[in-house]
Design a protein around this motif. Structure first.
Motif, PDB file in Angstrom:
ATOM      1  N   GLY A   4       0.800  -1.211   0.000  1.00  0.00           N
ATOM      2  CA  GLY A   4       0.000   0.000   0.000  1.00  0.00           C
ATOM      3  C   GLY A   4       0.836   1.267   0.000  1.00  0.00           C
ATOM      4  O   GLY A   4       0.371   2.321   0.412  1.00  0.00           O
ATOM      5  N   LEU A   5       2.071   1.168  -0.472  1.00  0.00           N
ATOM      6  CA  LEU A   5       2.961   2.330  -0.487  1.00  0.00           C
ATOM      7  C   LEU A   5       2.996   3.007  -1.852  1.00  0.00           C
ATOM      8  O   LEU A   5       3.673   4.002  -2.023  1.00  0.00           O
ATOM      9  CB  LEU A   5       4.379   1.910  -0.090  1.00  0.00           C
ATOM     10  CG  LEU A   5       4.527   1.338   1.314  1.00  0.00           C
ATOM     11  CD1 LEU A   5       5.941   0.833   1.533  1.00  0.00           C
ATOM     12  CD2 LEU A   5       4.164   2.378   2.355  1.00  0.00           C
ATOM     13  N   GLN A  11      11.087   0.174  -6.722  1.00  0.00           N
ATOM     14  CA  GLN A  11      11.074   0.891  -5.450  1.00  0.00           C
ATOM     15  C   GLN A  11      10.672  -0.034  -4.305  1.00  0.00           C
ATOM     16  O   GLN A  11      11.223   0.047  -3.216  1.00  0.00           O
ATOM     17  CB  GLN A  11      10.117   2.081  -5.517  1.00  0.00           C
ATOM     18  CG  GLN A  11      10.592   3.223  -6.399  1.00  0.00           C
ATOM     19  CD  GLN A  11       9.532   4.299  -6.532  1.00  0.00           C
ATOM     20  OE1 GLN A  11       8.355   4.003  -6.731  1.00  0.00           O
ATOM     21  NE2 GLN A  11       9.967   5.548  -6.415  1.00  0.00           N
ATOM     22  N   THR A  12       9.711  -0.914  -4.584  1.00  0.00           N
ATOM     23  CA  THR A  12       9.284  -1.870  -3.568  1.00  0.00           C
ATOM     24  C   THR A  12      10.435  -2.784  -3.184  1.00  0.00           C
ATOM     25  O   THR A  12      10.691  -3.013  -1.995  1.00  0.00           O
ATOM     26  CB  THR A  12       8.093  -2.714  -4.075  1.00  0.00           C
ATOM     27  OG1 THR A  12       7.003  -1.835  -4.376  1.00  0.00           O
ATOM     28  CG2 THR A  12       7.652  -3.738  -3.041  1.00  0.00           C
ATOM     29  N   PHE A  15      12.941  -0.840  -1.159  1.00  0.00           N
ATOM     30  CA  PHE A  15      12.390  -0.612   0.170  1.00  0.00           C
ATOM     31  C   PHE A  15      12.520  -1.871   1.033  1.00  0.00           C
ATOM     32  O   PHE A  15      12.972  -1.816   2.182  1.00  0.00           O
ATOM     33  CB  PHE A  15      10.922  -0.182   0.064  1.00  0.00           C
ATOM     34  CG  PHE A  15      10.216  -0.115   1.381  1.00  0.00           C
ATOM     35  CD1 PHE A  15      10.422   0.948   2.255  1.00  0.00           C
ATOM     36  CD2 PHE A  15       9.338  -1.129   1.758  1.00  0.00           C
ATOM     37  CE1 PHE A  15       9.772   1.003   3.478  1.00  0.00           C
ATOM     38  CE2 PHE A  15       8.685  -1.070   2.980  1.00  0.00           C
ATOM     39  CZ  PHE A  15       8.903  -0.015   3.840  1.00  0.00           C
ATOM     40  N   LEU A  16      12.140  -3.020   0.476  1.00  0.00           N
ATOM     41  CA  LEU A  16      12.203  -4.272   1.226  1.00  0.00           C
ATOM     42  C   LEU A  16      13.647  -4.633   1.578  1.00  0.00           C
ATOM     43  O   LEU A  16      13.915  -5.095   2.696  1.00  0.00           O
ATOM     44  CB  LEU A  16      11.548  -5.407   0.439  1.00  0.00           C
ATOM     45  CG  LEU A  16      10.031  -5.326   0.312  1.00  0.00           C
ATOM     46  CD1 LEU A  16       9.515  -6.426  -0.603  1.00  0.00           C
ATOM     47  CD2 LEU A  16       9.369  -5.413   1.675  1.00  0.00           C
ATOM     48  N   GLN A  17      14.577  -4.419   0.665  1.00  0.00           N
ATOM     49  CA  GLN A  17      15.977  -4.705   0.941  1.00  0.00           C
ATOM     50  C   GLN A  17      16.489  -3.826   2.092  1.00  0.00           C
ATOM     51  O   GLN A  17      17.216  -4.296   2.962  1.00  0.00           O
ATOM     52  CB  GLN A  17      16.829  -4.512  -0.308  1.00  0.00           C
ATOM     53  CG  GLN A  17      16.655  -5.613  -1.325  1.00  0.00           C
ATOM     54  CD  GLN A  17      17.485  -5.391  -2.578  1.00  0.00           C
ATOM     55  OE1 GLN A  17      18.143  -4.366  -2.745  1.00  0.00           O
ATOM     56  NE2 GLN A  17      17.469  -6.374  -3.466  1.00  0.00           N
ATOM     57  N   LYS A  18      16.106  -2.561   2.078  1.00  0.00           N
ATOM     58  CA  LYS A  18      16.521  -1.661   3.155  1.00  0.00           C
ATOM     59  C   LYS A  18      15.926  -2.093   4.489  1.00  0.00           C
ATOM     60  O   LYS A  18      16.602  -2.085   5.519  1.00  0.00           O
ATOM     61  CB  LYS A  18      16.111  -0.223   2.841  1.00  0.00           C
ATOM     62  CG  LYS A  18      16.954   0.422   1.774  1.00  0.00           C
ATOM     63  CD  LYS A  18      16.492   1.842   1.486  1.00  0.00           C
ATOM     64  CE  LYS A  18      17.275   2.405   0.314  1.00  0.00           C
ATOM     65  NZ  LYS A  18      16.787   3.728  -0.071  1.00  0.00           N
ATOM     66  N   MET A  19      14.656  -2.481   4.488  1.00  0.00           N
ATOM     67  CA  MET A  19      14.005  -2.904   5.723  1.00  0.00           C
ATOM     68  C   MET A  19      14.618  -4.195   6.271  1.00  0.00           C
ATOM     69  O   MET A  19      14.853  -4.320   7.468  1.00  0.00           O
ATOM     70  CB  MET A  19      12.498  -3.078   5.510  1.00  0.00           C
ATOM     71  CG  MET A  19      11.756  -1.779   5.242  1.00  0.00           C
ATOM     72  SD  MET A  19      12.048  -0.510   6.499  1.00  0.00           S
ATOM     73  CE  MET A  19      11.317  -1.265   7.921  1.00  0.00           C
TER      74      MET A  19
END
Length: 94
Positions: A4-5, A11-12, A15-19
């Motif tokens: 839902g971003l 980008q997803t 984002f997931l790799q960073k998290m």
């Protein structure tokens, strides 16, 4: 996966790799302590690690039946990993 971003797939993924990286960074010291904590400690070091006085370490841990120790000559030493296991197995549930 859609979180839902409103991110595009790249980008997803970023984002997931960073998290995941942040999660691993946060958990790694705890896991190393739990899995590799094989430091051999004196009574004083054990008390400091437990953040209690040596008298409290004696009363609450060292003199309890089954508390793990290793003899080095005539001196008791305490393996951190064995102490962690003992605490896990002997913690109060009330």
């Amino acid at each position: 996966m859609d979180f839902g971003l409103n991110l595009d797939p790249n980008q997803t993924n970023s984002f997931l790799q960073k998290m995941v990286g942040k999660l691993v960074d946060a958990l790694l010291p705890v896991l190393k302590e739990r899995l590799l904590g094989d430091e051999l400690m004196t009574r004083e070091q054990l008390a400091a690690w437990l953040q209690v006085s040596t008298d409290k370490a004696d009363e609450s841990f060292i003199f309890k039946p089954g508390f793990p120790f290793y003899m080095v000559g005539t001196k008791k030493r305490y393996w951190k990993r064995a102490v962690i296991k003992w605490i896990d197995e002997n913690q109060c549930t009330k």
